[in-house]
Design a protein around this motif. Sequence first.
Motif, PDB file in Angstrom:
ATOM      1  N   ALA A   1      29.418  26.292 -15.084  1.00 34.95           N
ATOM      2  CA  ALA A   1      30.032  27.317 -15.930  1.00 34.95           C
ATOM      3  C   ALA A   1      29.650  28.719 -15.461  1.00 34.95           C
ATOM      4  N   ALA A   2      28.382  28.907 -15.088  1.00 30.48           N
ATOM      5  CA  ALA A   2      27.925  30.228 -14.647  1.00 30.48           C
ATOM      6  C   ALA A   2      28.584  30.625 -13.335  1.00 30.48           C
ATOM      7  N   VAL A   3      28.667  29.700 -12.398  1.00 31.43           N
ATOM      8  CA  VAL A   3      29.307  29.998 -11.119  1.00 31.43           C
ATOM      9  C   VAL A   3      30.792  30.285 -11.329  1.00 31.43           C
ATOM     10  N   GLY A   4      31.398  29.573 -12.243  1.00 29.31           N
ATOM     11  CA  GLY A   4      32.810  29.804 -12.537  1.00 29.31           C
ATOM     12  C   GLY A   4      33.086  31.219 -13.016  1.00 29.31           C
ATOM     13  N   ARG A   5      32.088  31.863 -13.659  1.00 31.05           N
ATOM     14  CA  ARG A   5      32.256  33.232 -14.160  1.00 31.05           C
ATOM     15  C   ARG A   5      31.943  34.292 -13.104  1.00 31.05           C
ATOM     16  N   MET A   6      31.504  33.875 -11.942  1.00 30.35           N
ATOM     17  CA  MET A   6      31.032  34.837 -10.949  1.00 30.35           C
ATOM     18  C   MET A   6      32.143  35.733 -10.417  1.00 30.35           C
TER      19      MET A   6
ATOM     20  N   ARG B   1      27.580  43.026 -12.135  1.00 32.35           N
ATOM     21  CA  ARG B   1      27.451  44.414 -12.554  1.00 32.35           C
ATOM     22  C   ARG B   1      26.014  44.929 -12.561  1.00 32.35           C
ATOM     23  N   ALA B   2      25.041  44.064 -12.545  1.00 28.58           N
ATOM     24  CA  ALA B   2      23.644  44.483 -12.608  1.00 28.58           C
ATOM     25  C   ALA B   2      22.804  43.358 -12.056  1.00 28.58           C
ATOM     26  N   LYS B   3      21.482  43.610 -11.959  1.00 30.15           N
ATOM     27  CA  LYS B   3      20.612  42.527 -11.537  1.00 30.15           C
ATOM     28  C   LYS B   3      20.619  41.426 -12.596  1.00 30.15           C
ATOM     29  N   MET B   4      20.284  40.218 -12.176  1.00 30.53           N
ATOM     30  CA  MET B   4      20.214  39.107 -13.107  1.00 30.53           C
ATOM     31  C   MET B   4      19.125  39.395 -14.130  1.00 30.53           C
ATOM     32  N   SER B   5      19.438  39.216 -15.412  1.00 32.65           N
ATOM     33  CA  SER B   5      18.509  39.593 -16.470  1.00 32.65           C
ATOM     34  C   SER B   5      18.662  38.671 -17.663  1.00 32.65           C
ATOM     35  N   LYS B   6      17.515  38.284 -18.241  1.00 31.86           N
ATOM     36  CA  LYS B   6      17.549  37.474 -19.460  1.00 31.86           C
ATOM     37  C   LYS B   6      18.203  38.245 -20.605  1.00 31.86           C
ATOM     38  N   SER B   7      17.911  39.553 -20.671  1.00 31.44           N
ATOM     39  CA  SER B   7      18.359  40.344 -21.822  1.00 31.44           C
ATOM     40  C   SER B   7      19.860  40.586 -21.826  1.00 31.44           C
ATOM     41  N   THR B   8      20.513  40.564 -20.661  1.00 33.09           N
ATOM     42  CA  THR B   8      21.952  40.831 -20.612  1.00 33.09           C
ATOM     43  C   THR B   8      22.786  39.554 -20.562  1.00 33.09           C
ATOM     44  N   GLY B   9      22.130  38.398 -20.519  1.00 35.33           N
ATOM     45  CA  GLY B   9      22.851  37.138 -20.580  1.00 35.33           C
ATOM     46  C   GLY B   9      23.668  36.818 -19.346  1.00 35.33           C
ATOM     47  N   ASN B  10      23.318  37.406 -18.193  1.00 34.10           N
ATOM     48  CA  ASN B  10      24.085  37.145 -16.972  1.00 34.10           C
ATOM     49  C   ASN B  10      23.264  36.372 -15.948  1.00 34.10           C
ATOM     50  N   SER B  11      22.357  35.529 -16.444  1.00 33.73           N
ATOM     51  CA  SER B  11      21.435  34.826 -15.559  1.00 33.73           C
ATOM     52  C   SER B  11      21.694  33.321 -15.547  1.00 33.73           C
ATOM     53  N   ILE B  12      21.116  32.650 -14.542  1.00 24.97           N
ATOM     54  CA  ILE B  12      21.116  31.189 -14.465  1.00 24.97           C
ATOM     55  C   ILE B  12      19.666  30.741 -14.563  1.00 24.97           C
ATOM     56  N   PRO B  13      19.255  30.131 -15.695  1.00 23.72           N
ATOM     57  CA  PRO B  13      17.856  29.725 -15.852  1.00 23.72           C
ATOM     58  C   PRO B  13      17.459  28.663 -14.833  1.00 23.72           C
TER      59      PRO B  13
ATOM     60  N   LYS C   1      33.226  28.496  -4.667  1.00 25.14           N
ATOM     61  CA  LYS C   1      32.408  28.315  -5.873  1.00 25.14           C
ATOM     62  C   LYS C   1      31.927  26.877  -6.018  1.00 25.14           C
ATOM     63  N   ARG C   2      32.766  25.922  -5.656  1.00 23.46           N
ATOM     64  CA  ARG C   2      32.321  24.521  -5.706  1.00 23.46           C
ATOM     65  C   ARG C   2      31.178  24.284  -4.731  1.00 23.46           C
ATOM     66  N   ARG C   3      31.275  24.889  -3.556  1.00 20.98           N
ATOM     67  CA  ARG C   3      30.190  24.745  -2.575  1.00 20.98           C
ATOM     68  C   ARG C   3      28.894  25.321  -3.130  1.00 20.98           C
ATOM     69  N   LEU C   4      28.971  26.503  -3.732  1.00 19.54           N
ATOM     70  CA  LEU C   4      27.775  27.116  -4.309  1.00 19.54           C
ATOM     71  C   LEU C   4      27.236  26.276  -5.460  1.00 19.54           C
ATOM     72  N   THR C   5      28.111  25.752  -6.302  1.00 24.29           N
ATOM     73  CA  THR C   5      27.660  24.911  -7.417  1.00 24.29           C
ATOM     74  C   THR C   5      26.870  23.721  -6.907  1.00 24.29           C
ATOM     75  N   ASP C   6      27.374  23.042  -5.889  1.00 23.70           N
ATOM     76  CA  ASP C   6      26.672  21.876  -5.330  1.00 23.70           C
ATOM     77  C   ASP C   6      25.294  22.269  -4.811  1.00 23.70           C
ATOM     78  N   ILE C   7      25.202  23.423  -4.153  1.00 27.29           N
ATOM     79  CA  ILE C   7      23.930  23.878  -3.590  1.00 27.29           C
ATOM     80  C   ILE C   7      22.932  24.189  -4.702  1.00 27.29           C
ATOM     81  N   LEU C   8      23.391  24.879  -5.744  1.00 24.85           N
ATOM     82  CA  LEU C   8      22.478  25.251  -6.832  1.00 24.85           C
ATOM     83  C   LEU C   8      22.050  24.034  -7.644  1.00 24.85           C
ATOM     84  N   VAL C   9      22.947  23.089  -7.847  1.00 25.75           N
ATOM     85  CA  VAL C   9      22.571  21.863  -8.564  1.00 25.75           C
ATOM     86  C   VAL C   9      21.503  21.111  -7.775  1.00 25.75           C
ATOM     87  N   ALA C  10      21.685  20.979  -6.463  1.00 22.35           N
ATOM     88  CA  ALA C  10      20.697  20.280  -5.632  1.00 22.35           C
ATOM     89  C   ALA C  10      19.353  21.008  -5.636  1.00 22.35           C
TER      90      ALA C  10
END
Length: 346
Positions: free
Chosen positions: A224-229, A202-214, A281-290
Motif C-alpha cells: 500500500a505504501a509503495v502504491g502511494r509513492m 514531499r519531505a523526509k520520511m517521518s513518523k509525525s507526518t505519516g509518510n513512513s514505512i515502519p 513499484k512491484r519490483r520495489l515491493t518485492d525487495i522491501l518485503v524480502a
Amino acid sequence: MSQSQIASARPVILTGDRTTGPLHLGHYAGSLASRLALQHSHRQYLLLADAQALTDNADDPTRIRRNVLEVAFDYLAVGIDPALTTICVQSQLPALAELTLLYMNFVTVSRLERNPTIKAEIAQRGFERDVPAGFLCYPVAQAADITAFKATVVPVGEDQVPLIEQTNEIVRRINRQIGREVLPEAAARLSAVARLPGVDGRAKMSKSTGNSIPLSASADEIRAAVGRMYTDPGHLRAADPGRVEGNVVFTYLDAFAPDREDVEMLKAHYRRGGLGDMTVKRRLTDILVAFLDPIRERRARYAADPGEVMRVLKAGTAAARTVTQATLDEVRAGLGLVLEAEPEPA
C-alpha cells in the motif's frame, strides 16, 4: 593487550532515537545501517532519547514511556547486539541533565534559533513563537548526550549535521574556559543514503507526518505504501520516457535493492520508455518485503518477551551511568564547581 583494553582503545560512537514511535525505513537508511556496521569496530552507545522526546510531547508522556520498548525492539530486530553496543535510556542518566544545564551557559538563544535543523522542525510543527523552551534547547541536550560519552563519531542523517556542528562549538567554548581539552569534538558520519524521502516525495520520511514505512510493516502495508509513492508526473504512459531523478521509487531502489546492476538496467529502461510505473513499484515491493520480513519476525519474538528486553536496557543503562557521571565530574571540576575540603583543625 586484554579485551577490555582493546575495547577502550576503540573510537567511541554515540547515537540514538527519540522514543516517539516505532522506527521506519528512514531510520534504517539514515543511521541504523551505519550503526550495525560500526558496532564491530567502535565502542558504541545507543541512546533511547525519552527525555528529548518530551520536548514536543509533554502532553502525552505515556506515549514516550510506551515507545521506549518499541524502539528497543526495533534495535534488536535489525541486529544491534547488546554484547557490542550499550543500549541505554536517557532519562535514567542524571549526568546528562546536569551537563545540559551547564552547557546552556555557553550558547545563546539567537544561535539556537539560527540552527537550520531546529528552524526547519519548528516550521514543520507550526510552533512559530510558541516553541517549547526544551525544544529550542534540543541542540544543547544533544551536545550533552554526545560529550557525556566522549563520542568522536556520530552516525546521522544529513539533516542532523548542524546539530553536530553546534555540539563542537559548545565543546570548544567549554575547553577554552577550562584551559585544556576535557571534551573531544565529534565528526558526523553520513550514511550512503543521507536522507530518505517520505512515500509522498514531499519531505523526509517521518513518523509525525505519516509518510513512513515502519520496520515492522507487513507485506500488505508495504504494498500500500509503495502504491502511494510519487514517481514522474510526466510519465503518463508506459511507452513514455520517464525521469529517474526525483522519482521516489528509484530513490528507494537505490537504497535497498541488493542488485545494483539490475537497478541501473531499470533506470535505463525507464528513461528510454517502455517501462510502466506499476512494474517498477512491484519490483520495489518485492525487495522491501524480502528486506523487512525477517526484521518483523525477529521483532515479534522480542516483543513476546519484554522482560528480557528490559533487562538488556537496565544493564546498558547502569554501564552508561558510570561513564556519563565520570564526564560530569570532570567538567564540574574543570569549571570549578566543586567544594574544597575544609582545612584540618590545628
